[in-house]
Design a protein around this motif. Structure first.
Motif, PDB file in Angstrom:
ATOM      1  N   ALA A  35       0.844  -1.197   0.000  1.00 39.37           N
ATOM      2  CA  ALA A  35       0.000   0.000   0.000  1.00 39.37           C
ATOM      3  C   ALA A  35       0.878   1.245   0.000  1.00 39.37           C
ATOM      4  O   ALA A  35       2.042   1.213   0.418  1.00 39.37           O
ATOM      5  CB  ALA A  35      -0.929   0.008   1.212  1.00 39.37           C
ATOM      6  N   ILE A  36       0.281   2.333  -0.465  1.00 40.07           N
ATOM      7  CA  ILE A  36       0.965   3.622  -0.493  1.00 40.07           C
ATOM      8  C   ILE A  36       0.184   4.599   0.382  1.00 40.07           C
ATOM      9  O   ILE A  36      -1.000   4.842   0.136  1.00 40.07           O
ATOM     10  CB  ILE A  36       1.075   4.176  -1.926  1.00 40.07           C
ATOM     11  CG1 ILE A  36       1.901   3.228  -2.802  1.00 40.07           C
ATOM     12  CG2 ILE A  36       1.696   5.574  -1.919  1.00 40.07           C
ATOM     13  CD1 ILE A  36       1.875   3.577  -4.281  1.00 40.07           C
ATOM     14  N   ALA A  37       0.828   5.110   1.429  1.00 39.85           N
ATOM     15  CA  ALA A  37       0.213   6.111   2.304  1.00 39.85           C
ATOM     16  C   ALA A  37       0.559   7.484   1.754  1.00 39.85           C
ATOM     17  O   ALA A  37       1.729   7.858   1.700  1.00 39.85           O
ATOM     18  CB  ALA A  37       0.720   5.956   3.734  1.00 39.85           C
ATOM     19  N   ALA A  38      -0.474   8.217   1.327  1.00 38.99           N
ATOM     20  CA  ALA A  38      -0.250   9.476   0.621  1.00 38.99           C
ATOM     21  C   ALA A  38      -0.895  10.645   1.351  1.00 38.99           C
ATOM     22  O   ALA A  38      -1.988  10.518   1.915  1.00 38.99           O
ATOM     23  CB  ALA A  38      -0.808   9.390  -0.801  1.00 38.99           C
ATOM     24  N   GLU A  39      -0.188  11.784   1.315  1.00 39.64           N
ATOM     25  CA  GLU A  39      -0.736  13.003   1.913  1.00 39.64           C
ATOM     26  C   GLU A  39      -1.984  13.455   1.159  1.00 39.64           C
ATOM     27  O   GLU A  39      -2.949  13.916   1.756  1.00 39.64           O
ATOM     28  CB  GLU A  39       0.338  14.097   1.896  1.00 39.64           C
ATOM     29  CG  GLU A  39      -0.043  15.349   2.638  1.00 39.64           C
ATOM     30  CD  GLU A  39       1.097  16.355   2.697  1.00 39.64           C
ATOM     31  OE1 GLU A  39       0.914  17.401   3.350  1.00 39.64           O
ATOM     32  OE2 GLU A  39       2.154  16.110   2.095  1.00 39.64           O
ATOM     33  N   ASP A  40      -1.957  13.329  -0.166  1.00 37.95           N
ATOM     34  CA  ASP A  40      -3.091  13.670  -1.018  1.00 37.95           C
ATOM     35  C   ASP A  40      -3.223  12.568  -2.063  1.00 37.95           C
ATOM     36  O   ASP A  40      -2.440  12.501  -3.003  1.00 37.95           O
ATOM     37  CB  ASP A  40      -2.859  15.035  -1.684  1.00 37.95           C
ATOM     38  CG  ASP A  40      -4.046  15.501  -2.514  1.00 37.95           C
ATOM     39  OD1 ASP A  40      -4.841  14.649  -2.946  1.00 37.95           O
ATOM     40  OD2 ASP A  40      -4.170  16.718  -2.738  1.00 37.95           O
ATOM     41  N   THR A  41      -4.226  11.686  -1.891  1.00 38.92           N
ATOM     42  CA  THR A  41      -4.351  10.532  -2.769  1.00 38.92           C
ATOM     43  C   THR A  41      -4.659  10.934  -4.210  1.00 38.92           C
ATOM     44  O   THR A  41      -4.273  10.232  -5.147  1.00 38.92           O
ATOM     45  CB  THR A  41      -5.445   9.584  -2.259  1.00 38.92           C
ATOM     46  OG1 THR A  41      -6.677  10.312  -2.098  1.00 38.92           O
ATOM     47  CG2 THR A  41      -5.040   8.979  -0.916  1.00 38.92           C
ATOM     48  N   ARG A  42      -5.327  12.076  -4.398  1.00 38.08           N
ATOM     49  CA  ARG A  42      -5.615  12.515  -5.767  1.00 38.08           C
ATOM     50  C   ARG A  42      -4.333  12.926  -6.484  1.00 38.08           C
ATOM     51  O   ARG A  42      -4.101  12.547  -7.635  1.00 38.08           O
ATOM     52  CB  ARG A  42      -6.614  13.676  -5.760  1.00 38.08           C
ATOM     53  CG  ARG A  42      -8.019  13.294  -5.303  1.00 38.08           C
ATOM     54  CD  ARG A  42      -8.871  14.507  -5.096  1.00 38.08           C
ATOM     55  NE  ARG A  42      -8.307  15.392  -4.074  1.00 38.08           N
ATOM     56  CZ  ARG A  42      -8.848  16.561  -3.711  1.00 38.08           C
ATOM     57  NH1 ARG A  42      -9.950  16.995  -4.302  1.00 38.08           N
ATOM     58  NH2 ARG A  42      -8.279  17.295  -2.778  1.00 38.08           N
ATOM     59  N   ARG A  43      -3.499  13.696  -5.777  1.00 38.01           N
ATOM     60  CA  ARG A  43      -2.242  14.136  -6.386  1.00 38.01           C
ATOM     61  C   ARG A  43      -1.318  12.947  -6.632  1.00 38.01           C
ATOM     62  O   ARG A  43      -0.720  12.818  -7.707  1.00 38.01           O
ATOM     63  CB  ARG A  43      -1.565  15.168  -5.491  1.00 38.01           C
ATOM     64  CG  ARG A  43      -0.285  15.727  -6.055  1.00 38.01           C
ATOM     65  CD  ARG A  43       0.129  16.968  -5.306  1.00 38.01           C
ATOM     66  NE  ARG A  43       1.352  17.547  -5.847  1.00 38.01           N
ATOM     67  CZ  ARG A  43       1.814  18.743  -5.518  1.00 38.01           C
ATOM     68  NH1 ARG A  43       1.146  19.495  -4.665  1.00 38.01           N
ATOM     69  NH2 ARG A  43       2.935  19.202  -6.044  1.00 38.01           N
ATOM     70  N   THR A  44      -1.205  12.082  -5.641  1.00 43.16           N
ATOM     71  CA  THR A  44      -0.361  10.902  -5.809  1.00 43.16           C
ATOM     72  C   THR A  44      -0.933   9.980  -6.878  1.00 43.16           C
ATOM     73  O   THR A  44      -0.186   9.327  -7.626  1.00 43.16           O
ATOM     74  CB  THR A  44      -0.215  10.150  -4.480  1.00 43.16           C
ATOM     75  OG1 THR A  44       0.396  11.026  -3.514  1.00 43.16           O
ATOM     76  CG2 THR A  44       0.656   8.906  -4.632  1.00 43.16           C
ATOM     77  N   GLY A  45      -2.263   9.934  -6.979  1.00 46.80           N
ATOM     78  CA  GLY A  45      -2.896   9.113  -8.004  1.00 46.80           C
ATOM     79  C   GLY A  45      -2.485   9.533  -9.410  1.00 46.80           C
ATOM     80  O   GLY A  45      -2.256   8.684 -10.281  1.00 46.80           O
TER      81      GLY A  45
END
Length: 292
Positions: A35-45
């Motif tokens: 899994a990837i823990a992201a500050e902003d899932t939209r940006r990381t997406g």
């Protein structure tokens, strides 16, 4: 390159703007973790889509860290591998990632940094200011009094100082820098690092105020501020001789006394050694006054 290991938290540096700054190792880790823990899932997406990576994401940011942190630690303890990413640059720098790192260490889990882009280092090395010693201070407080209090505590700091600042607070911060550090202090404003409109503006704080009063600040800023020039008080030769005499009386050699006092006062060692030759050693004084 090895595959991600179980029960490991990877701190993955992501591009500040230019996607070509992603490393081969970062891509391999992002592709392989559970899994990837992201500050902003939209940006990381969007980043993952551009890289052709399809891995599940979970949000981890300032507002959910107290709930999400323990969940991520539990997943790591269960044997999963997790990559932590911020919006841009290295995670755990001026973001809540540091708390997850601390929790992972406290739980006896492995933490592995995947080195990547950093706005701090990018701005510093291209600023032209001294990079021998520097201090990163992150974001200054939003309120003026608190901001000036922090700057006041740093106004004699000799190291180069680095701050993050948002465009809507830039002018206020520059005015506070002028009030506390002085308008003549050298500053470099790094804007939109690695992006199409990347800019390094160089000058004094006063000049920066004028520049960004005439134009609207845009983009995220990294401020690199020259350290304070330490002023050493000029001491008279009599005072220097007295200080040297004190050191010599303690059994220190003339050379060592000169070196020690040079470090304390900023006076050239060569000059101090010449003065030290004029100061009699304790045994010399005894020999000069023999008993009858």
């Amino acid at each position: 390159m090895t595959e991600p290991c179980p029960s490991t938290l990877y701190l993955v540096g992501t591009p500040l703007g230019n996607l070509e700054d992603i490393s081969y190792r970062a891509v391999k880790i992002l592709r392989g973790v559970d899994a990837i823990a992201a500050e902003d899932t939209r940006r990381t997406g969007r980043l993952l889509q551009a890289l052709g990576i399809d891995r599940p994401q979970v949000s981890y940011h300032e507002h959910n860290r107290q709930q999400r942190g323990p969940e991520l630690i539990a997943r790591l303890q269960a044997g999963q591998s997790i990559a932590l990413v911020s919006d841009a640059g290295m995670p755990a720098i001026a973001d809540p990632g540091q708390e997850l790192v601390q929790a992972a260490i406290a739980a006896g889990l492995t933490v592995v940094p995947i080195a990547g882009p950093s706005a701090v280092i990018a701005a510093l090395c291209a600023s032209g200011l001294s990079s021998d010693r520097f201090a990163f201070e992150g974001f200054l407080p939003a309120k003026r009094k608190a901001r000036r209090d922090v700057l006041q505590s740093l106004h004699q700091e000799a190291r180069t100082l680095i701050f993050y600042e948002s465009p809507h607070r830039l002018r206020d911060t520059l005015e506070d820098l002028a009030a506390v550090f002085g308008g003549d202090r050298a500053i470099v404003l790094a804007r939109e690092l690695t992006k199409l409109h990347e800019e390094f503006w160089r000058g004094s704080v006063t000049e920066a105020i004028s520049e960004f009063t005439q134009r609207e600040p845009q983009g995220e800023f990294t401020l690199v501020v020259a350290g304070a020039v330490v002023q050493t008080q000029a001491l008279s030769e009599d005072t220097l001789r007295q200080e040297l005499a004190t050191l010599l009386a303690a059994g220190v050699s003339r050379s060592e006394a000169s070196r020690t006092l040079a470090a304390q006062t900023g006076t050239p060692k060569r000059r101090l050694y010449q003065l030290a030759l004029e100061v009699p050693l304790p045994e010399d004084e005894g020999a000069a006054s023999p008993e009858p």
